[in-house]
Design an enzyme around this catalytic site. Structure first.
Site, PDB file in Angstrom:
ATOM      1  N   THR A 148       2.663 -36.880   3.626  1.00 14.79           N
ATOM      2  CA  THR A 148       1.951 -37.455   2.484  1.00 14.79           C
ATOM      3  C   THR A 148       2.412 -38.882   2.165  1.00 14.79           C
ATOM      4  O   THR A 148       1.809 -39.554   1.346  1.00 14.79           O
ATOM      5  CB  THR A 148       2.125 -36.563   1.241  1.00 14.79           C
ATOM      6  OG1 THR A 148       3.501 -36.205   1.113  1.00 14.79           O
ATOM      7  CG2 THR A 148       1.315 -35.281   1.376  1.00 14.79           C
TER       8      THR A 148
ATOM      9  N   HIS B 107      11.753 -38.193   1.517  1.00 16.92           N
ATOM     10  CA  HIS B 107      12.652 -38.386   0.382  1.00 16.92           C
ATOM     11  C   HIS B 107      13.740 -37.321   0.458  1.00 16.92           C
ATOM     12  O   HIS B 107      13.706 -36.448   1.340  1.00 16.92           O
ATOM     13  CB  HIS B 107      11.903 -38.353  -0.955  1.00 16.92           C
ATOM     14  CG  HIS B 107      11.050 -37.143  -1.167  1.00 16.92           C
ATOM     15  ND1 HIS B 107      11.582 -35.894  -1.433  1.00 16.92           N
ATOM     16  CD2 HIS B 107       9.699 -36.970  -1.142  1.00 16.92           C
ATOM     17  CE1 HIS B 107      10.610 -35.013  -1.580  1.00 16.92           C
ATOM     18  NE2 HIS B 107       9.456 -35.635  -1.401  1.00 16.92           N
TER      19      HIS B 107
ATOM     20  N   HIS C 199      13.302 -33.608   1.196  1.00 18.33           N
ATOM     21  CA  HIS C 199      13.067 -33.126   2.563  1.00 18.33           C
ATOM     22  C   HIS C 199      14.368 -32.842   3.309  1.00 18.33           C
ATOM     23  O   HIS C 199      14.358 -32.182   4.350  1.00 18.33           O
ATOM     24  CB  HIS C 199      12.296 -34.181   3.376  1.00 18.33           C
ATOM     25  CG  HIS C 199      10.885 -34.395   2.940  1.00 18.33           C
ATOM     26  ND1 HIS C 199      10.478 -35.536   2.294  1.00 18.33           N
ATOM     27  CD2 HIS C 199       9.784 -33.609   3.068  1.00 18.33           C
ATOM     28  CE1 HIS C 199       9.174 -35.455   2.039  1.00 18.33           C
ATOM     29  NE2 HIS C 199       8.734 -34.293   2.497  1.00 18.33           N
TER      30      HIS C 199
ATOM     31  N   LYS D 174       2.457 -25.949  -6.865  1.00 19.22           N
ATOM     32  CA  LYS D 174       1.564 -26.983  -7.368  1.00 19.22           C
ATOM     33  C   LYS D 174       0.633 -26.363  -8.402  1.00 19.22           C
ATOM     34  O   LYS D 174       0.217 -25.221  -8.290  1.00 19.22           O
ATOM     35  CB  LYS D 174       0.708 -27.577  -6.236  1.00 19.22           C
ATOM     36  CG  LYS D 174       1.495 -28.115  -5.045  1.00 19.22           C
ATOM     37  CD  LYS D 174       2.251 -29.369  -5.383  1.00 19.22           C
ATOM     38  CE  LYS D 174       2.818 -30.051  -4.136  1.00 19.22           C
ATOM     39  NZ  LYS D 174       3.694 -29.203  -3.346  1.00 19.22           N
TER      40      LYS D 174
ATOM     41  N   ARG E  92      -4.124 -31.557  -4.449  1.00 15.78           N
ATOM     42  CA  ARG E  92      -3.673 -32.927  -4.189  1.00 15.78           C
ATOM     43  C   ARG E  92      -4.786 -33.765  -3.569  1.00 15.78           C
ATOM     44  O   ARG E  92      -5.777 -33.248  -3.074  1.00 15.78           O
ATOM     45  CB  ARG E  92      -2.462 -32.927  -3.252  1.00 15.78           C
ATOM     46  CG  ARG E  92      -2.797 -32.531  -1.822  1.00 15.78           C
ATOM     47  CD  ARG E  92      -1.627 -32.741  -0.893  1.00 15.78           C
ATOM     48  NE  ARG E  92      -0.499 -31.910  -1.269  1.00 15.78           N
ATOM     49  CZ  ARG E  92       0.593 -31.780  -0.522  1.00 15.78           C
ATOM     50  NH1 ARG E  92       0.692 -32.416   0.616  1.00 15.78           N
ATOM     51  NH2 ARG E  92       1.587 -31.007  -0.911  1.00 15.78           N
TER      52      ARG E  92
ATOM     53  N   GLN F 216      -1.361 -22.361   8.150  1.00 14.75           N
ATOM     54  CA  GLN F 216       0.061 -22.449   8.475  1.00 14.75           C
ATOM     55  C   GLN F 216       0.471 -21.281   9.372  1.00 14.75           C
ATOM     56  O   GLN F 216       1.273 -21.436  10.283  1.00 14.75           O
ATOM     57  CB  GLN F 216       0.923 -22.459   7.205  1.00 14.75           C
ATOM     58  CG  GLN F 216       2.400 -22.661   7.517  1.00 14.75           C
ATOM     59  CD  GLN F 216       3.234 -22.914   6.279  1.00 14.75           C
ATOM     60  OE1 GLN F 216       2.818 -23.623   5.372  1.00 14.75           O
ATOM     61  NE2 GLN F 216       4.424 -22.345   6.238  1.00 14.75           N
TER      62      GLN F 216
ATOM     63  N   ASP G 235       9.867 -21.312  -1.441  1.00 15.92           N
ATOM     64  CA  ASP G 235       8.472 -21.222  -1.850  1.00 15.92           C
ATOM     65  C   ASP G 235       7.527 -21.028  -0.665  1.00 15.92           C
ATOM     66  O   ASP G 235       6.343 -20.747  -0.844  1.00 15.92           O
ATOM     67  CB  ASP G 235       8.074 -22.480  -2.646  1.00 15.92           C
ATOM     68  CG  ASP G 235       8.242 -23.753  -1.841  1.00 15.92           C
ATOM     69  OD1 ASP G 235       9.256 -23.877  -1.134  1.00 15.92           O
ATOM     70  OD2 ASP G 235       7.356 -24.631  -1.912  1.00 15.92           O
TER      71      ASP G 235
ATOM     72  N   LYS H 279      15.502 -31.609 -12.330  1.00 15.55           N
ATOM     73  CA  LYS H 279      14.911 -31.553 -10.996  1.00 15.55           C
ATOM     74  C   LYS H 279      15.713 -32.403 -10.019  1.00 15.55           C
ATOM     75  O   LYS H 279      16.003 -33.566 -10.273  1.00 15.55           O
ATOM     76  CB  LYS H 279      13.460 -32.030 -11.040  1.00 15.55           C
ATOM     77  CG  LYS H 279      12.712 -31.779  -9.739  1.00 15.55           C
ATOM     78  CD  LYS H 279      11.219 -31.971  -9.898  1.00 15.55           C
ATOM     79  CE  LYS H 279      10.511 -31.645  -8.595  1.00 15.55           C
ATOM     80  NZ  LYS H 279       9.042 -31.813  -8.690  1.00 15.55           N
TER      81      LYS H 279
ATOM     82  N   LYS I 284      15.037 -36.515  -8.348  1.00 19.35           N
ATOM     83  CA  LYS I 284      14.208 -37.368  -9.198  1.00 19.35           C
ATOM     84  C   LYS I 284      15.089 -38.244 -10.074  1.00 19.35           C
ATOM     85  O   LYS I 284      16.077 -37.783 -10.637  1.00 19.35           O
ATOM     86  CB  LYS I 284      13.314 -36.514 -10.093  1.00 19.35           C
ATOM     87  CG  LYS I 284      12.192 -35.799  -9.350  1.00 19.35           C
ATOM     88  CD  LYS I 284      11.047 -36.728  -9.049  1.00 19.35           C
ATOM     89  CE  LYS I 284       9.855 -35.954  -8.490  1.00 19.35           C
ATOM     90  NZ  LYS I 284       8.741 -36.844  -8.160  1.00 19.35           N
TER      91      LYS I 284
END
Length: 430
Positions: free
Chosen positions: A38, A43, A46, A80, A84, A176, A197, A232, A235
């Site tokens: 994306t 970041h 990952h 989510k 997106r 997936q 998740d 979180k 962030k």
């Protein structure tokens, strides 16, 4: 190295399918992890998955990175609350190449080893798959009841979200799952990894492999990383902490890790470095003996900054940090790049001055009282200079009437004034 045992002591296992450890001890095994392209940089969120792949390769197994060009066009509904934005193919390809360069710092894609890493893009096998073929050949093997039982689906349909769930997103776990089946057929891939998740999506894949190929495959997921205070992970006030220096400078990256809490440092150093258990136990003991020295944070920040960026970037980040918090020199001040320089002094009082004033030179006392109100009066500045409490660009000012000219400019634009130990002022000459 026992891969599952390695992850277990590092606190990197949330759930693992029975038989996984036995399979990995029995023979060299290929395992994959998916990354949605994306953005054109990973970041630090990952990094847990990337470190899992790194440990897998260190254990003698073959890591496969799946860049989700096809699934990235849909978007994973897990965690989510809304759908997106979708990306076009050109953007996805650009992002894939950028991500591979970053992954090469963690995984060996080119070496002369039997388990070198593989990078694939599911767009390559999904782009020519017709809708009719997919629902006939794949969809018929998984019931709607099975798909509805997954937590990622239940949460979106339970009323927690007013958005509901589109058919596109509902089909995500099937896509997936098919990825796992494809990699099982093409590469003999027997293991899929991911965050906790992803458990539902991954087990859909193992079920497809069982039903369509009559094979056995395995799943292993890590816990979602959190901070000790419940905030979180990854962030900051300015957003994600990226691996690409265009988005997060090495200085900011280093500072993020240096400033984590003691509790988080003890957890993160196991997850985000390859240090051995003995080394980490030794650092934990040092931290307990002298927490004010923060050996865990310092080593964590060093290991991960060098791994993601370079030793040179780490050294510069340390030098930049010492400008504010330790002993530093004018030379160190001039050695850091302009972006880092401005980040170090973000938030300190700033004054704009005319560059013409410095062409002929002007007295320090006039510069720091009249042109920039660092001191409220010349008398106060004189006293502070006599007490040794004023520095220009980290050099102590001996004479309050010393001439300051263009030679003092850093990056041909800045002068750093310091009053006392902690009061900094940035003069910007334009």
């Amino acid at each position: 190295m026992n891969f599952v045992e390695e992850l277990r002591w590092r606190g990197m296992i949330h759930d693992v399918m029975p038989g996984t450890e036995e399979q990995l001890l029995k023979e060299q095994t290929s395992g994959y992890l998916g990354i949605d392209p994306t953005a054109d940089s990973l970041h630090i969120g990952h990094l847990v998955g990337v470190m899992m792949l790194k440990h897998l390769q260190r254990s003698g197994h073959t890591p496969i990175v799946l860049v989700g060009g096809a699934t990235g066009m849909i978007g994973d509904p897990s965690m989510k609350s809304a759908e997106r934005n979708l990306l076009d193919e050109q953007t996805l390809r650009h992002n894939q190449e950028a991500i591979k360069k970053q992954l090469a710092k963690f995984l060996d894609f080119e070496g002369d080893i039997p388990n070198k890493a593989i990078l694939v893009n599911n767009y390559d096998w999904m782009k020519d798959f017709s809708f009719l073929s997919f629902i006939r050949d794949i969809g018929k093997h998984i019931t709607v009841n099975y798909m509805m039982a997954k937590d990622s689906v239940k949460k979106r349909l339970s009323g927690e979200s007013s958005e509901g769930m589109s058919f596109t997103e509902f089909s995500y776990q099937l896509m997936q799952g098919y990825d796992f089946l494809h990699l099982y057929r093409e590469y003999g891939c027997r293991l899929q990894m991911g965050g906790s998740d992803q458990w539902g999506n991954i087990t859909t894949g193992t079920e497809l492999i069982r039903r369509i190929a009559g094979g056995e495959a395995f799943a292993l997921v890590c816990p979602l990383i959190t901070k000790a205070d419940g905030g979180k992970f990854g962030k900051t006030e300015s957003g994600n902490v990226w691996l690409d220096s265009r988005y997060t400078t090495p200085y900011r990256f280093y500072q993020f890790w240096l400033n984590v809490s003691d509790t988080d440092a003890e957890k993160y150093i196991k997850i985000f470095t390859s240090l051995s258990k003995d080394e980490i136990d030794s650092l934990v003991a040092e931290q307990q003996a002298a927490p004010h020295l923060r050996p865990l944070q310092k080593r964590l920040a060093e290991e991960i900054t060098v791994m993601v960026h370079s030793r040179e970037d780490y050294d510069m980040a340390v030098s930049a940090s010492e400008i504010l918090f330790g002993k530093s020199t004018s030379q160190a001040l001039r050695s850091i790049d302009e972006t880092t320089f401005l980040q170090v002094f973000d938030g300190v009082p700033q004054f704009n001055i005319s560059k013409n004033l410095l062409t002929e030179g002007m007295k320090a006392v006039d510069l720091l009282t009249e042109s920039a109100a660092v001191f409220p009066s010349k008398g106060e500045m004189r006293k502070t200079v006599q007490a040794g409490g004023v520095s220009i660009n980290k050099d102590k000012l001996e004479d309050f009437e010393a001439i300051i000219d263009n030679s003092y400019l850093i990056a041909d634009k800045y002068i750093l004034a310091q009053r006392g130990k902690k009061n900094y002022y940035l003069l910007i000459a334009e």
